[in-house]
Structures are given as C-alpha cells and as structure tokens.
Design a protein around this motif. Structure first.
Motif, mmCIF file in Angstrom:
data_model
loop_
_atom_site.group_PDB
_atom_site.id
_atom_site.type_symbol
_atom_site.label_atom_id
_atom_site.label_comp_id
_atom_site.label_asym_id
_atom_site.label_seq_id
_atom_site.Cartn_x
_atom_site.Cartn_y
_atom_site.Cartn_z
ATOM 1 N N PRO A 402 0.829 -1.209 0.000
ATOM 2 C CA PRO A 402 0.000 0.000 0.000
ATOM 3 C C PRO A 402 0.864 1.260 0.000
ATOM 4 N N PHE A 403 0.237 2.367 -0.292
ATOM 5 C CA PHE A 403 0.850 3.695 -0.298
ATOM 6 C C PHE A 403 1.942 3.876 -1.361
ATOM 7 N N PRO A 404 1.701 3.421 -2.594
ATOM 8 C CA PRO A 404 2.633 3.826 -3.651
ATOM 9 C C PRO A 404 2.489 5.328 -3.879
ATOM 10 N N THR A 405 3.537 5.950 -4.367
ATOM 11 C CA THR A 405 3.446 7.381 -4.637
ATOM 12 C C THR A 405 2.771 7.612 -5.986
ATOM 13 N N LEU A 406 2.220 8.796 -6.150
ATOM 14 C CA LEU A 406 1.598 9.159 -7.421
ATOM 15 C C LEU A 406 2.630 9.140 -8.542
ATOM 16 N N GLN A 407 3.832 9.579 -8.248
ATOM 17 C CA GLN A 407 4.878 9.566 -9.274
ATOM 18 C C GLN A 407 5.184 8.144 -9.720
ATOM 19 N N GLN A 408 5.235 7.196 -8.786
ATOM 20 C CA GLN A 408 5.472 5.798 -9.154
ATOM 21 C C GLN A 408 4.371 5.286 -10.080
ATOM 22 N N ALA A 409 3.136 5.601 -9.761
ATOM 23 C CA ALA A 409 2.025 5.149 -10.598
ATOM 24 C C ALA A 409 2.144 5.712 -12.007
ATOM 25 N N LEU A 410 2.484 6.992 -12.116
ATOM 26 C CA LEU A 410 2.618 7.619 -13.426
ATOM 27 C C LEU A 410 3.756 7.004 -14.232
ATOM 28 N N GLU A 411 4.807 6.600 -13.562
ATOM 29 C CA GLU A 411 5.986 6.086 -14.258
ATOM 30 C C GLU A 411 5.894 4.597 -14.573
ATOM 31 N N ILE A 412 5.154 3.826 -13.771
ATOM 32 C CA ILE A 412 5.178 2.366 -13.904
ATOM 33 C C ILE A 412 4.013 1.828 -14.728
ATOM 34 N N VAL A 413 2.808 2.330 -14.504
ATOM 35 C CA VAL A 413 1.622 1.777 -15.169
ATOM 36 C C VAL A 413 1.646 2.145 -16.651
ATOM 37 N N ASP A 414 1.195 1.212 -17.484
ATOM 38 C CA ASP A 414 1.160 1.387 -18.936
ATOM 39 C C ASP A 414 0.603 2.757 -19.313
ATOM 40 N N LYS A 415 1.353 3.500 -20.125
ATOM 41 C CA LYS A 415 0.979 4.879 -20.478
ATOM 42 C C LYS A 415 -0.304 4.955 -21.300
ATOM 43 N N SER A 416 -0.716 3.840 -21.909
ATOM 44 C CA SER A 416 -1.933 3.869 -22.724
ATOM 45 C C SER A 416 -3.200 3.810 -21.878
ATOM 46 N N VAL A 417 -3.059 3.594 -20.576
ATOM 47 C CA VAL A 417 -4.216 3.539 -19.678
ATOM 48 C C VAL A 417 -4.411 4.912 -19.039
ATOM 49 N N GLY A 418 -5.621 5.443 -19.137
ATOM 50 C CA GLY A 418 -5.898 6.744 -18.556
ATOM 51 C C GLY A 418 -5.983 6.677 -17.041
ATOM 52 N N PHE A 419 -5.734 7.805 -16.392
ATOM 53 C CA PHE A 419 -5.844 7.915 -14.936
ATOM 54 C C PHE A 419 -6.997 8.849 -14.584
ATOM 55 N N ASN A 420 -7.918 8.367 -13.757
ATOM 56 C CA ASN A 420 -8.928 9.220 -13.136
ATOM 57 C C ASN A 420 -8.471 9.445 -11.695
ATOM 58 N N ILE A 421 -7.864 10.601 -11.449
ATOM 59 C CA ILE A 421 -7.240 10.890 -10.157
ATOM 60 C C ILE A 421 -8.239 11.629 -9.275
ATOM 61 N N GLU A 422 -8.728 10.946 -8.241
ATOM 62 C CA GLU A 422 -9.639 11.593 -7.296
ATOM 63 C C GLU A 422 -8.831 12.236 -6.171
ATOM 64 N N ILE A 423 -9.007 13.520 -5.995
ATOM 65 C CA ILE A 423 -8.315 14.247 -4.934
ATOM 66 C C ILE A 423 -9.110 14.092 -3.639
ATOM 67 N N LYS A 424 -8.468 13.531 -2.628
ATOM 68 C CA LYS A 424 -9.115 13.357 -1.332
ATOM 69 C C LYS A 424 -8.968 14.640 -0.510
ATOM 70 N N TRP A 425 -10.094 15.129 -0.018
ATOM 71 C CA TRP A 425 -10.083 16.304 0.852
ATOM 72 C C TRP A 425 -11.308 16.237 1.743
ATOM 73 N N THR A 426 -11.143 16.660 2.967
ATOM 74 C CA THR A 426 -12.239 16.569 3.923
ATOM 75 C C THR A 426 -13.441 17.400 3.486
ATOM 76 N N MET A 427 -14.621 16.863 3.707
ATOM 77 C CA MET A 427 -15.868 17.554 3.383
ATOM 78 C C MET A 427 -16.602 17.911 4.674
ATOM 79 N N GLN A 428 -17.227 19.072 4.670
ATOM 80 C CA GLN A 428 -18.077 19.448 5.793
ATOM 81 C C GLN A 428 -19.467 18.860 5.582
ATOM 82 N N LEU A 429 -19.962 18.162 6.596
ATOM 83 C CA LEU A 429 -21.280 17.553 6.508
ATOM 84 C C LEU A 429 -22.354 18.575 6.869
ATOM 85 N N LYS A 430 -23.588 18.218 6.586
ATOM 86 C CA LYS A 430 -24.686 19.156 6.790
ATOM 87 C C LYS A 430 -24.877 19.500 8.262
#
Length: 630
Positions: A402-430
């Motif tokens: 677990p916890f690979p870096t984003l740079q590792q993912a960009l460099e290692i995974v096949d370049k022909s596969v697109g990345f949908n990068i979800e940015i995690k950030w805290t949300m305020q609930l109602k």
C-alpha cells in the motif's frame, strides 16, 4: 454567490484602433535573410469580439510569436471597423508555424501596488490541433490564389473557429490570484424586524418596503453596507463574519461569508501550446474505469472484494491488463507532502503487549500525520482489515504494497491507460462536522499534487475529480492541461448529506460545472437509476458524464448504463465484469490505429517508388495487426 475570476475587472489599458498596414508591394520585402535565418513576412488577421480593456494576440511555436509563452505573445491592433484585429511580423520561412489566437488583459505597473507587468489570459483557442502556416508558404501566393491584392480584402479568421470546429476556453491563473465569495445556507442575519424577509442581497444591502407601506413596482431602498477586507482572509479557505452597518452608521445585522482564495501554481508554468481540459472525443463513450484499480478490497462480503489490494501498483496493472480504459484511484498527501494512493483518511496500526505474540487491537491514525517512510515501512492495516491474518497472498511483493506514490504510478503503469485521479479532501457535513480536520493549506496541497502530474504525466490521458466543488474550481484555474470532473452523490440515503448545496443534486452540479467551464460531472448511479432523465440534462449542457457506486458492480447494470449513453462507468472487479474481447484500453487501440495509418502510408510510398524506380529496396509490408484493426 460565485464570482468567476474572469468577470472581475483589472487595472488595464484599452488599445486604440489602428490603421491597417499597407499590404501593397509585399513581394519586394517578403523574404529576408538575416544572420543565417530566412524569414517571411506574415500578416495575422482575426475577427474577435472582446470586452473593454482586452487585447487580441497570437501565440505560436517561433520566437516572433513568443514560443507559446503567455507573457511573450505577439499583439494585434484593432482595425477601424471595430472587431477585426491585425498585425504583421516576420516568421521563419523553412519551418511549419503553429499558432493560436488568445485574448488577454495587460495589467501595467502603476508605481504603487502593481510593480511589474502582468499578462492575464482571458480566453484562448483550445482546439487540440493549432492553426498552421505550411513551411515555405508565402503571403503573396495566398493573395494571388484568392484573387486579391491586399490582405484587407481577404476574409479574416474567426476567433476559436477553424478546421470546422469551434472551441474557445477561458484562461487560467498565471500571476494573478482569484477570490470567490460564497453566500448560502442562511448566511445573512438581520436584527431589525421590519427588514426581515424583504431584502435583496449585495455587499450593499437593500430592502423592499413592507407591503402595507409600498406601492406596486416600488424599488428596494438602501438600508446598509458591509466591508469585506482582504486581511480577513488568512488562509486559502475559511469563513468571516462581517457586520452590516445601516446608512445611519448603526449595526443592523451580520453576514457570514465563506471565501476561497486561489493562487497560481508556483513551480510550474503552463503555456499556450495545447490544452486537454475539454478534450473528449465523440467515440469515447461507454468506457470502462477500474475502481481503485482492480476494485475495492475491504467492503461487503469477502467474495465480493478484489483479490489484489486496492490502490496499489499491482491493482492498477491488473485493471489495465483486463482492458480498463481508465483506472480510478484516490490521492492524498503524507505528512512530508508526498502524494500517495490511498482511499481512507485513517489507517490502523497494530498494538500488542510486550509478551504478547500476536497483535489483536489497533488504533487509528490519520494518513496525514504519517510520513511517506512511516506509511511504507510500518505494518499498517486498513481500518476494516483483520490484523491476525491477511487475505492477500502477495503482500511481500513491492507492487502489492500500500501507499505507492503518485509519481510511481505515473511512471510504472502502462501509459496507454488513462488515470482518473480523485483528490481526497475533507468535506463538511450538513450537521457542521467534518470528515477530517485538515492541517494542510489547500493551495499548497493541490500545488503539490498538480506539479507531480504536470511533470510526470508523459502524454497519459488524465482526468481529475473531487467531491469538493472548491477543489474542482481550483484545479481548473491552476492549470490548463487536464480536465476536471465534479463528483456528486446526488440524492441518496446511503451517505450523509454535505453542507455545500452544490453537492446536493444533479441539476445544481450541472450548473456548477458549466459555470466553472469543467469537463463534466461524475454522478452516483443510484440517482441516475432513480431519474434517468438526468442523463439528458447533463448532455444538453455539453458535459461529459461518468457514474460511480455499488450499483455498477453488476454486468446487466453496466450494460444498461452504457446503453443510456454514459461516457464512462466506474466499477469493481473489471477482471470478472468486463466484457471486452480485446483487453486493451481505447487509447491503446487508437494509438495502434494511428501507427498502422503511418505504416500504410509508408508502404504506399514505397510501392510507388518501386514502380517508378525498380532498383529500390523491396516495398514495406503492412503488419497483420493493422489488417485486424480495420
């Protein structure tokens, strides 16, 4: 209230209409050789409607056009007819010139607060392929072919329209800072009873007279004002409470203003060479997106979970190997500001007593409180994971950690596969609580992630997404390269409602996406199945539509969603639920198709040469895979 930065005025200069240059006698000085470089005279002319203070310029791939740099563009002059702009310059003769038109505001130094010139990009042409001037083409020949003697007689270009396509995009932050003010959720309190429920809100406040005292169509009257000072904004985001002062200088209420301060990315400068932020081809529909790679690992029954740990390099590779067009994963920062792949805000660390052989209890720690080294070296567990035994048999392999870096993912995974990068950030609930209390400054947080992507994407198709609308707005304004999707859970009982009203249903999400000029929205499938008319609502707005949710983990539902016209479906276990015969991404197939076109063209040229010159080598053969792609 959401004030787009592109609607805000600036200290600017208004260009004066210029007389058209004399185009007669062009042939005498059209080609010039100087210091070993041969140049040709070229005149740019375009029709563009602009706002007061805006200028039209040209940016291109040669020094005369600024080499795509936003602050070195070649400015045009307004002709006397009003909305036509033109100017002449010298460009290389023996090179193909690429260029785009751009609308800018130039903020000149004022000797006080503004100490240097700023170039603000208001809008620009973002067709994937720029305009072209072929190598060796001369202006005189273009005039002769058109039967004209002067450039003024030629029809000017039209801003944003060429190659039978029209695409103009708003600019991005270069050196300026954007501030958005948000007024919602009972943000205004008026203490004076007779003014309640009879107001029209501005930073100057007006009130309609009580009905008993008013005449039909009587306008509201000025009751007070508020000052919102910049020094009240200490962080990238926050809330300030501003008093409302009456016209008699007495306090009559208060207004709660949520603000967002967006700054340009400091260590990466985008240029005008290309933009993919609205790039989505017509044949990109019904795409398969691997959720967290090969799927969720720790939800529901054991048999429903992925056999590879989620959000790992191995999981991304597994989804890619089974034909995923995109892989979706979550990114957040470690304590030492390294973007890592992980979904949950918390991890569990095992505890055991000194003489205890096996750990049975865990404590939960926020990911943000651990450094990259700690995340990768400590024995950490998912908060729903059993600590006494692991369900994964390949834990000892590096790509399964677990916890690979984003740079590792960009460099290692096949370049022909697109990345949908979800940015995690805290949300305020109602209810006013937060999913996590975050210590990071939001601009710093996003700049850190964006700089990794901008420096290491290497031509990969990338889409950013986030549940937080402010983050979607910030990513859109901080860079001009990659598209953004607004994630929304819509109307549902499965998850707690968010405080921000932009998150609460699909129609509001559509309005937000259109207002912020982002690619589209990513909707909870439950909401689409409840009301399928929302699919057409999104498409009529010109937006791309993804969908996510547990409902997607079913072959029949996936087919139904694709038949409804969804552009991309995010689901688990793509190795089991995917139905592709050819296990490759659409981007890989497109690249191979383009390669085959080049091979065929080369083969045709070789065959022609063989016919004309029999002594030439044997002509090229078209590979079998190219025939199969037809």
């Amino acid at each position: 209230m959401n004030n787009g930065w592109w609607t805000i005025g600036a200290h600017k200069t208004e260009p004066e209409p210029a007389k058209a240059d004399d185009d007669d006698g062009i042939e005498g000085h059209e080609i010039v050789e100087n210091d070993g470089e041969t140049t040709r005279l070229w005149r740019f002319r375009v029709r563009a409607d602009v706002n007061p203070g805006e200028k039209v310029a040209v940016s291109g791939n040669c020094s005369a056009l600024g080499n795509w740099k936003h602050d070195q563009v070649f400015f045009l002059n307004r002709e006397s007819c009003g909305n036509v702009w033109s100017n002449s310059t010298r460009i290389p003769l023996n090179a193909q010139i690429e260029y785009r038109y751009v609308v800018m505001i130039v903020v000149e130094p004022d000797g006080h607060k503004v100490t240097q010139k700023h170039h603000v990009v208001r809008k620009w042409e973002t067709n994937k392929n720029p305009r072209l001037i072929p190598e060796g083409e001369l202006l005189s020949k273009r005039l002769k072919l058109a039967g004209k003697t002067s450039m003024q007689a030629l029809e000017p270009d039209t801003l944003g329209y060429y190659n039978n396509k029209e695409l103009i995009s708003r600019g991005w932050l270069t050196t300026e800072t954007a501030i958005q003010l948000k007024l919602f959720n009972n943000n205004l309190q008026i203490w004076k009873s007779k003014l309640k429920n009879h107001r029209a809100m501005m930073m100057d406040f007006y009130s309609y007279p009580p009905q008993a005292d008013s005449q039909p169509d009587e306008p509201p009257y000025h009751v007070g004002f508020s000052y919102f000072l910049p020094n009240a904004m200490k962080n990238s985001e926050g809330q300030v409470v501003v008093p409302i002062t009456s016209t008699r200088h007495r306090p009559i209420g208060e207004v709660h203003v949520e603000y967002l301060m967006i700054k340009p990315t400091p260590h990466y400068t985008c240029d005008l060479s290309f933009s993919l932020h609205r790039e989505w081809k017509e044949n990109w529909h019904g795409l398969d997106v691997g959720h967290r790679g090969a799927g969720t690992s720790f939800r529901g029954e054991h048999k429903q979970c992925a056999e590879v740990r989620e959000n790992t390099i191995a999981s991304l590779k597994s989804a890619a190997g089974h034909g995923a067009d995109f892989v979706e994963f979550d990114v957040q920062l470690s304590r030492d500001l390294v973007p890592v792949l992980y979904h949950d805000f918390y991890v569990a660390i095992a505890m055991k007593r000194k003489k205890q052989l096996v750990a049975e209890e865990t404590i939960q720690l926020p990911v943000k409180d651990l450094s990259l080294e700690q995340l990768q070296r400590l024995k950490l567990f998912h908060i729903n994971e059993q600590v006494t035994s692991s369900k994964f048999s390949d834990e000892h392999l590096e790509e399964h950690q677990p916890f690979p870096t984003l740079q590792q993912a960009l460099e290692i995974v096949d370049k022909s596969v697109g990345f949908n990068i979800e940015i995690k950030w805290t949300m305020q609930l109602k209810d006013g609580t937060y999913e996590l209390y975050h210590p990071f400054d939001l601009n710093l947080y996003l700049d850190t992630v964006l700089e990794v992507v901008l420096n290491h994407a290497q031509g990969r198709n990338i889409v950013f997404s986030c549940f937080h609308p402010d983050i979607c707005a910030m990513i859109r304004l901080k860079q001009n390269r990659y598209p953004v999707m607004f994630l929304t859970q819509g109307i549902t009982d499965k998850y707690p409602a968010y405080h921000d009203p932009r998150c609460q249903n699909v129609p509001i999400a559509v309005l937000f996406a259109v207002n912020m000029d982002i690619l589209g929205i990513n909707v909870h499938t439950e909401d689409l199945l409840r009301d399928s008319s929302q699919v057409e609502l999104v498409k009529r707005a010109g937006l791309v539509l993804f969908c996510w949710g547990d409902d997607n983990n079913d072959v029949d539902t996936i087919k139904l969603l694709k038949d409804m016209g969804i552009h991309a479906v995010i689901y688990d276990s793509i190795d089991k639920l995917g139905t592709k015969e050819v296990k490759e991404s659409i981007f890989s197939l497109e690249a191979k198709g383009h390669e085959c076109m080049l091979i065929r063209a080369a083969a045709e040229r070789a065959d022609k040469d063989e016919y004309l010159h029999p002594t030439t080598p044997q002509s090229l053969e078209v590979p079998t895979r190219c025939l199969l792609l037809d």
